[in-house]
Enzyme design. Structure first.
Site, PDB file in Angstrom:
ATOM      1  N   ARG A 104      59.178  51.069  43.301  1.00 44.53           N
ATOM      2  CA  ARG A 104      60.283  50.420  44.002  1.00 44.53           C
ATOM      3  C   ARG A 104      60.768  49.220  43.197  1.00 44.53           C
ATOM      4  O   ARG A 104      59.976  48.307  42.914  1.00 44.53           O
ATOM      5  CB  ARG A 104      59.816  49.974  45.385  1.00 44.53           C
ATOM      6  N   THR A 108      66.528  45.732  43.788  1.00 38.78           N
ATOM      7  CA  THR A 108      67.429  46.632  44.526  1.00 38.78           C
ATOM      8  C   THR A 108      66.715  47.300  45.698  1.00 38.78           C
ATOM      9  O   THR A 108      67.364  47.870  46.575  1.00 38.78           O
ATOM     10  CB  THR A 108      67.959  47.740  43.599  1.00 38.78           C
ATOM     11  N   ASP A 200      46.739  51.788  53.781  1.00 37.13           N
ATOM     12  CA  ASP A 200      47.321  52.292  52.535  1.00 37.13           C
ATOM     13  C   ASP A 200      46.518  53.519  52.088  1.00 37.13           C
ATOM     14  O   ASP A 200      45.350  53.407  51.722  1.00 37.13           O
ATOM     15  CB  ASP A 200      47.262  51.197  51.458  1.00 37.13           C
ATOM     16  N   ASP A 203      45.020  53.366  48.512  1.00 37.53           N
ATOM     17  CA  ASP A 203      43.862  52.464  48.429  1.00 37.53           C
ATOM     18  C   ASP A 203      42.645  53.080  49.095  1.00 37.53           C
ATOM     19  O   ASP A 203      41.531  52.980  48.593  1.00 37.53           O
ATOM     20  CB  ASP A 203      44.188  51.123  49.096  1.00 37.53           C
TER      21      ASP A 203
HETATM   22  N1  URA Z   1      52.121  54.176  52.561  1.00 39.17           N
HETATM   23  C1  URA Z   1      50.825  54.081  52.968  1.00 39.17           C
HETATM   24  O1  URA Z   1      49.900  54.340  52.206  1.00 39.17           O
HETATM   25  N2  URA Z   1      50.584  53.704  54.244  1.00 39.17           N
HETATM   26  C2  URA Z   1      51.554  53.433  55.116  1.00 39.17           C
HETATM   27  O2  URA Z   1      51.255  53.109  56.275  1.00 39.17           O
HETATM   28  C3  URA Z   1      52.899  53.528  54.677  1.00 39.17           C
HETATM   29  C4  URA Z   1      53.149  53.895  53.393  1.00 39.17           C
END
Ligand code: URA
Length: 209
Positions: A104, A108, A200, A203
């Site tokens: 990302r 922008t 995430d 992660d």
């Molecule tokens: N990406 C992720 O890994 N978790 C989320 O909750 C949103 C996007």
């Protein structure tokens, strides 16, 4: 196929609950993702074209069903998409595999491509784009834009969790792309995380923070 399919099989839902729990270890999270990916793969491939071939059972000859056409293409949206690949490839070992990398742009806020490598003849294959989390939908929409530019016409999107915002964004941008997921969660928080979600996904599967 309808635009959104939620695979509400009890085994999928039970495994997903284990994945959501914050104390679930990286190793267990990865194993559960692998297992759930196979149920999702089963659902997303329902409409693979079939033909028949003549075989001989020990009792008689028969016209037996087999998959037709070109091998399907699994496209991992980096990096979390990779967590879905192994399980799916166990089920569909001859699938071709591609990768789309997007980051990302902080100014922008638009997704920018940094890697794109996909199987040839995409237009002749069922193409399944995979990413565990359909959150804002920005990267998924951008990845599918790229796949269409590369010639794909028969695309499906497979994810573990979807937010209503991401589903709406996909429906608007790519109404021809059916989505298969294990759950449709409540909403996105101000940081773009799916709520209640699982955090995430990258992660949690790779043990990073
Ligand atoms: N990406 C992720 O890994 N978790 C989320 O909750 C949103 C996007």
């Amino acid at each position: 196929m309808q635009h959104l399919t939620v695979v509400n099989h009890p085994l999928v839902q039970h495994k997903l609950t284990l994945m959501r729990e914050q104390d679930t270890s990286t190793a267990v999270f990865r194993q559960l993702l692998r297992e759930i990916s196979q149920f999702l793969a089963y659902e997303v491939t329902r409409e693979l074209p079939m033909t028949t071939k003549k075989i001989n059972t020990p009792l008689q000859e028969m016209d037996a069903p087999v998959l037709a056409g070109r091998k399907l293409a699994l496209i991992s949206i980096l990096r979390a998409g990779n967590g879905l690949l192994d399980g799916m490839l166990e089920l569909i070992p001859s699938a071709r595999v591609g990768f789309v990398g997007l980051y990302r742009d902080e100014e922008t806020l638009k997704p920018v491509q940094y890697y794109f490598k996909v199987p040839d003849e995409l237009g002749e294959r069922m193409v399944i784009a995979v990413d565990p989390m359909l959150a804002t939908g920005n990267s998924s929409v951008a990845a599918i834009d790229l796949l269409k530019q590369a010639g794909a016409t028969n695309i499906r999107f497979l994810c573990l969790l979807a937010a209503p915002e991401g589903v709406a964004r996909m429906q608007e941008a790519h109404p021809d792309v059916p989505i298969v997921t294990a759950a449709l969660d409540s909403h996105l928080n101000e940081k773009g995380y799916i709520v209640p979600g699982l955090g995430d996904a990258g992660d949690r599967m790779f043990g990073t923070k």
